[in-house]
Design a protein around this motif. Structure first.
Motif, PDB file in Angstrom:
ATOM      1  N   LEU A 360       0.766  -1.214  -0.111  1.00  0.00           N
ATOM      2  CA  LEU A 360       0.000   0.031  -0.152  1.00  0.00           C
ATOM      3  C   LEU A 360       0.614   1.205   0.086  1.00  0.00           C
ATOM      4  O   LEU A 360       0.474   2.191  -0.742  1.00  0.00           O
ATOM      5  N   ASN A 361       1.855   1.107   0.593  1.00  0.00           N
ATOM      6  CA  ASN A 361       2.914   2.379   0.711  1.00  0.00           C
ATOM      7  C   ASN A 361       3.386   2.611  -0.517  1.00  0.00           C
ATOM      8  O   ASN A 361       3.574   3.991  -0.948  1.00  0.00           O
ATOM      9  N   VAL A 362       3.746   1.641  -1.454  1.00  0.00           N
ATOM     10  CA  VAL A 362       4.313   1.863  -2.935  1.00  0.00           C
ATOM     11  C   VAL A 362       3.155   2.349  -3.851  1.00  0.00           C
ATOM     12  O   VAL A 362       3.276   3.343  -4.451  1.00  0.00           O
ATOM     13  N   TRP A 363       1.908   1.879  -3.520  1.00  0.00           N
ATOM     14  CA  TRP A 363       0.729   2.438  -4.204  1.00  0.00           C
ATOM     15  C   TRP A 363       0.527   3.917  -4.070  1.00  0.00           C
ATOM     16  O   TRP A 363       0.160   4.648  -4.842  1.00  0.00           O
ATOM     17  N   VAL A 364       0.497   4.327  -2.784  1.00  0.00           N
ATOM     18  CA  VAL A 364       0.329   5.692  -2.461  1.00  0.00           C
ATOM     19  C   VAL A 364       1.698   6.614  -3.032  1.00  0.00           C
ATOM     20  O   VAL A 364       1.166   7.672  -3.379  1.00  0.00           O
ATOM     21  N   ALA A 365       2.799   5.905  -3.001  1.00  0.00           N
ATOM     22  CA  ALA A 365       4.035   6.714  -3.542  1.00  0.00           C
ATOM     23  C   ALA A 365       3.605   7.173  -5.211  1.00  0.00           C
ATOM     24  O   ALA A 365       4.036   7.956  -5.579  1.00  0.00           O
ATOM     25  N   LEU A 366       3.216   5.923  -5.657  1.00  0.00           N
ATOM     26  CA  LEU A 366       2.786   5.770  -7.199  1.00  0.00           C
ATOM     27  C   LEU A 366       1.885   6.796  -7.483  1.00  0.00           C
ATOM     28  O   LEU A 366       1.624   7.371  -8.571  1.00  0.00           O
ATOM     29  N   LEU A 367       0.886   6.948  -6.659  1.00  0.00           N
ATOM     30  CA  LEU A 367      -0.373   7.891  -6.847  1.00  0.00           C
ATOM     31  C   LEU A 367       0.333   9.302  -6.814  1.00  0.00           C
ATOM     32  O   LEU A 367      -0.199  10.255  -7.389  1.00  0.00           O
ATOM     33  N   VAL A 382      -3.883   4.434 -12.304  1.00  0.00           N
ATOM     34  CA  VAL A 382      -3.351   3.862 -11.289  1.00  0.00           C
ATOM     35  C   VAL A 382      -4.425   3.611  -9.907  1.00  0.00           C
ATOM     36  O   VAL A 382      -4.225   2.777  -9.308  1.00  0.00           O
ATOM     37  N   PHE A 383      -4.994   4.666  -9.854  1.00  0.00           N
ATOM     38  CA  PHE A 383      -6.093   4.553  -8.668  1.00  0.00           C
ATOM     39  C   PHE A 383      -6.938   3.549  -8.791  1.00  0.00           C
ATOM     40  O   PHE A 383      -7.347   2.675  -7.768  1.00  0.00           O
ATOM     41  N   GLU A 384      -7.478   3.113 -10.002  1.00  0.00           N
ATOM     42  CA  GLU A 384      -8.199   1.977 -10.376  1.00  0.00           C
ATOM     43  C   GLU A 384      -7.638   0.698 -10.033  1.00  0.00           C
ATOM     44  O   GLU A 384      -8.052  -0.331  -9.320  1.00  0.00           O
ATOM     45  N   ARG A 385      -6.150   0.500 -10.390  1.00  0.00           N
ATOM     46  CA  ARG A 385      -5.482  -0.687 -10.195  1.00  0.00           C
ATOM     47  C   ARG A 385      -5.396  -0.701  -8.694  1.00  0.00           C
ATOM     48  O   ARG A 385      -5.370  -1.877  -7.778  1.00  0.00           O
ATOM     49  N   ALA A 386      -5.064   0.247  -7.777  1.00  0.00           N
ATOM     50  CA  ALA A 386      -4.794   0.403  -6.492  1.00  0.00           C
ATOM     51  C   ALA A 386      -6.109  -0.263  -5.766  1.00  0.00           C
ATOM     52  O   ALA A 386      -5.932  -0.895  -4.695  1.00  0.00           O
ATOM     53  N   VAL A 387      -7.177   0.246  -6.077  1.00  0.00           N
ATOM     54  CA  VAL A 387      -8.400  -0.151  -5.709  1.00  0.00           C
ATOM     55  C   VAL A 387      -8.711  -1.560  -5.761  1.00  0.00           C
ATOM     56  O   VAL A 387      -9.105  -2.368  -4.666  1.00  0.00           O
ATOM     57  N   GLN A 388      -8.225  -2.138  -6.994  1.00  0.00           N
ATOM     58  CA  GLN A 388      -8.237  -3.538  -7.028  1.00  0.00           C
ATOM     59  C   GLN A 388      -7.519  -4.604  -6.049  1.00  0.00           C
ATOM     60  O   GLN A 388      -7.933  -5.544  -5.686  1.00  0.00           O
ATOM     61  N   TYR A 389      -6.125  -3.771  -5.999  1.00  0.00           N
ATOM     62  CA  TYR A 389      -5.264  -4.813  -5.138  1.00  0.00           C
ATOM     63  C   TYR A 389      -5.226  -4.531  -3.819  1.00  0.00           C
ATOM     64  O   TYR A 389      -4.583  -5.179  -3.005  1.00  0.00           O
ATOM     65  N   ASN A 390      -6.076  -3.441  -3.160  1.00  0.00           N
ATOM     66  CA  ASN A 390      -5.914  -2.974  -1.753  1.00  0.00           C
ATOM     67  C   ASN A 390      -7.419  -2.802  -1.257  1.00  0.00           C
ATOM     68  O   ASN A 390      -8.225  -3.209  -2.119  1.00  0.00           O
ATOM     69  N   LYS A 394      -9.094   2.391   2.245  1.00  0.00           N
ATOM     70  CA  LYS A 394      -7.671   3.011   2.440  1.00  0.00           C
ATOM     71  C   LYS A 394      -7.188   3.808   1.343  1.00  0.00           C
ATOM     72  O   LYS A 394      -6.590   5.173   1.449  1.00  0.00           O
ATOM     73  N   VAL A 395      -7.359   3.350  -0.005  1.00  0.00           N
ATOM     74  CA  VAL A 395      -7.012   3.804  -1.241  1.00  0.00           C
ATOM     75  C   VAL A 395      -7.731   5.174  -1.346  1.00  0.00           C
ATOM     76  O   VAL A 395      -6.978   6.406  -1.766  1.00  0.00           O
ATOM     77  N   PHE A 396      -9.050   5.101  -1.127  1.00  0.00           N
ATOM     78  CA  PHE A 396      -9.805   6.345  -1.368  1.00  0.00           C
ATOM     79  C   PHE A 396      -9.438   7.543  -0.468  1.00  0.00           C
ATOM     80  O   PHE A 396      -9.287   8.720  -0.715  1.00  0.00           O
ATOM     81  N   GLN A 397      -9.023   7.044   0.832  1.00  0.00           N
ATOM     82  CA  GLN A 397      -8.649   8.170   1.614  1.00  0.00           C
ATOM     83  C   GLN A 397      -7.061   8.720   1.544  1.00  0.00           C
ATOM     84  O   GLN A 397      -7.056   9.843   1.625  1.00  0.00           O
ATOM     85  N   HIS A 398      -6.261   8.004   0.875  1.00  0.00           N
ATOM     86  CA  HIS A 398      -5.033   8.566   0.741  1.00  0.00           C
ATOM     87  C   HIS A 398      -5.066   9.521  -0.663  1.00  0.00           C
ATOM     88  O   HIS A 398      -4.315  10.528  -0.593  1.00  0.00           O
ATOM     89  N   LEU A 399      -5.951   8.945  -1.583  1.00  0.00           N
ATOM     90  CA  LEU A 399      -6.187   9.733  -2.590  1.00  0.00           C
ATOM     91  C   LEU A 399      -6.655  11.209  -2.276  1.00  0.00           C
ATOM     92  O   LEU A 399      -6.188  12.383  -2.636  1.00  0.00           O
TER      93      LEU A 399
END
Length: 573
Positions: A360-367, A382-390, A394-399
């Motif tokens: 998740l940390n790497v996904w946030v860095a990529l976002l 990238v956001f759609e991919r991150a939602v699929q894998y996490n 959490k992904v919504f909040q980080h974005l």
């Protein structure tokens, strides 16, 4: 031509027959055809000239189809007459730039080799062959010179014997076999074939010489066996053991001496062999350098400085998101965006699927990377991919945090609305949106949001939500409204000691001493469990010790004694 009396110079002289053509003349004509023997050039209706391919262009062309491409039939060109053969009715022409003054027929952009370069190459090959032949000759000369020197030494010895030993009349015969063997042999030169090269002839001669040398060696061995007989005793004092170095040897010719000097120079130019000490020193030096390098690599405090350093680190700790993020930052500092993306993708493939937080940390860095350096499309992908894998929440909040930090408030608000629809039952979503609105100064919108949250969330979550909203109001909004929220909550739930503790902590930070003391007085007069009452009395006493006087401290102690006495009296009764 139509007006012979005119004084104007005729540009193209009329050519009716071969007599009108002169050597060195510049003529114009048309290309008739391109054949394997050359280019045929029409000077008139009845006269043709030929241009050899080497006179068409200064470039060497292997495929004649190239000439057909650049010399189409009927093309008008200027040529120079190189030769005229009136008997055979032949005219040799040239299209070379140095002859006609016109540009070359074939452009330089084709990258073709020039004729002079081809000739130089052939000359170089011939010169290499000549050098090989010379080397073979010098080898043979050296062999001849050595045998001639030995022959001269033996002949000198024989002369000395003749001078100093007159008693022995046939002493020269002792050396006759040796002289015959050592005398330089005349070489048999075979008639070389026409197609035979000089190198092969010399090779055959060397083979013959080797055979002759072997036969001579056999004869010498026989002579040595015969000479094992007792030596001749001479009364004149001549010694057979005379050192050969004492005999004066005739000076070598200048050519042979130069050859020996060249050999010495070759030996000197060769690298000298290292001694054992030098080898050991060099080995120790290399070992020290390796030790330094290993120590530097093993040092945990050493910061990576190159991509190779980061590669080594991520190989040693492939599941560490911190190292991968540092690797990405290294490329971003050098504005290598694509490499940073590649590192992020590599990290997502490398980190174990069990390490969800690291991924998740790497996904946030990529976002973050796409938000700063990419486009809205790449960010959404990238956001759609991150939602699929996490976990989606959490992904919504980080974005949302990324949008807020980069001051993209409109996109953040749209995303919060989407989250409220998708995650209505999540308390954290309402609280994060409330914090976002208060930071924007939208207090009224926050009040309306609290009402919506209480409607959407279950009843058991209401107290916590209200207290959290009140805390946010204290930090970013209206403190009076926050106090009102706490008071209303405590009036409804007076035994929630956790809310009382939170209220006390906030009032100690933001309120006056009078307000804090009023809250403590209200708490210590509640009918709570003895343990909780003890906790509040202790907090009250600590506060008075820090901010109060001896009188206030004494008042807290007396209140605590009264509470204990009241409880004990109730217990007795």
């Amino acid at each position: 031509r139509l007006n012979p009396k005119s004084s104007n110079k005729v540009e193209d002289a009329e050519i009716t027959c071969i007599k009108d053509v002169k050597k060195g003349q510049l003529v114009r004509g048309y290309v008739k055809s391109v054949t394997p023997s050359g280019v045929f050039f029409g000077l008139s209706t009845s006269l043709l000239g030929r241009i050899l391919f080497q006179n068409v262009s200064p470039y060497f062309v292997q495929k004649h189809s190239l000439y057909e491409r650049y010399l189409p039939e009927g093309k008008l060109l200027t040529a120079k007459v190189l030769g005229v053969n009136r008997e055979e009715n032949h005219v040799e022409l040239s299209l070379l730039p140095e002859d006609t003054g016109m540009p070359s027929i074939l452009p330089e952009s084709l990258g073709l080799p020039r004729y002079d370069a081809e000739e130089e190459r052939k000359e170089g090959e011939e010169s290499e062959k000549r050098e090989e032949v010379k080397k073979l000759k010098t080898k043979r000369r050296r062999g001849n010179s050595a045998s001639e020197q030995v022959w001269m030494i033996i002949s000198l010895l024989s002369e000395l014997l003749v001078r100093f030993i007159p008693v022995v009349p046939f002493q020269h015969a002792l050396f006759s076999p040796l002289l015959q063997e050592v005398k330089p042999k005349k070489r048999k030169i075979r008639p070389a074939d026409e197609n035979d090269s000089g190198i092969e002839v010399y090779c055959r001669e060397e083979e013959e010489d080797d055979q002759e040398e072997e036969e001579a060696a056999k004869k010498k061995s026989r002579v040595k066996k015969r000479s094992e007989a007792p030596r001749l005793q001479v009364s004149t004092g001549f010694t057979w053991d005379e050192d050969m170095n004492m005999v004066e040897v005739p000076v070598l010719s200048q050519k042979e001496s130069s050859e020996s000097e060249e050999e010495e120079e070759d030996l000197q130019s060769k690298p000298k062999k290292q001694t054992k000490k030098e080898k050991e020193l060099e080995k120790e030096k290399m070992e020290k350098e390796l030790c330094k390098l290993e120590a530097a690599l093993m040092d945990p405090s050493r910061q990576p400085q190159t991509a190779d350093d980061f590669d080594r680190l991520v190989l040693s700790s492939p599941n560490s998101s911190i190292l991968w993020l540092q690797y990405m930052a290294f490329h971003l500092q050098a504005t290598e965006i694509e490499k940073a993306r590649a590192v992020a993708e590599r990290a997502l493939k490398t980190i174990s699927f069990r390490e969800e937080q690291e991924k998740l940390n790497v996904w946030v860095a990529l976002l973050n990377l796409e938000n700063m350096y990419g486009t809205e499309e790449t960010l959404m992908k990238v956001f759609e991919r991150a939602v699929q894998y996490n976990e989606p929440l959490k992904v919504f909040q980080h974005l949302c945090d990324i949008y807020a930090n980069s001051e993209k408030y409109k996109q953040a608000e749209e995303l919060y609305h989407t989250m409220l629809k998708r995650f209505r039952q999540e308390k954290s979503v309402w609280l994060k949106y409330a914090s976002f609105l208060l930071k924007q100064g939208q207090t009224e919108a926050t009040h309306r949001l609290l009402e919506r949250a209480l409607k959407a969330l279950p009843t058991k979550e209401h107290v916590d939500v209200i207290s959290k909203f009140a805390q946010l109001e204290f930090r970013f909004g209206d403190p009076e409204h926050a106090k009102a929220l706490f008071e209303s909550t405590l009036s409804s739930y007076p035994k929630r000691t956790d809310i009382w503790s939170i209220y006390m902590d906030i009032m100690i930070k933001h309120g006056s001493q009078k307000e804090v003391r009023d809250i403590f007085e209200r708490v210590i007069h509640l009918s709570l469990a003895p343990k909780r009452m003890k906790f509040f009395f202790k907090r009250y006493l600590d506060y008075e010790k820090k901010y109060g006087t001896t009188e206030t401290i004494l008042a807290v102690k007396t209140a605590a004694l009264e509470y204990v006495e009241a409880k004990s009296s109730l217990a007795e009764s």
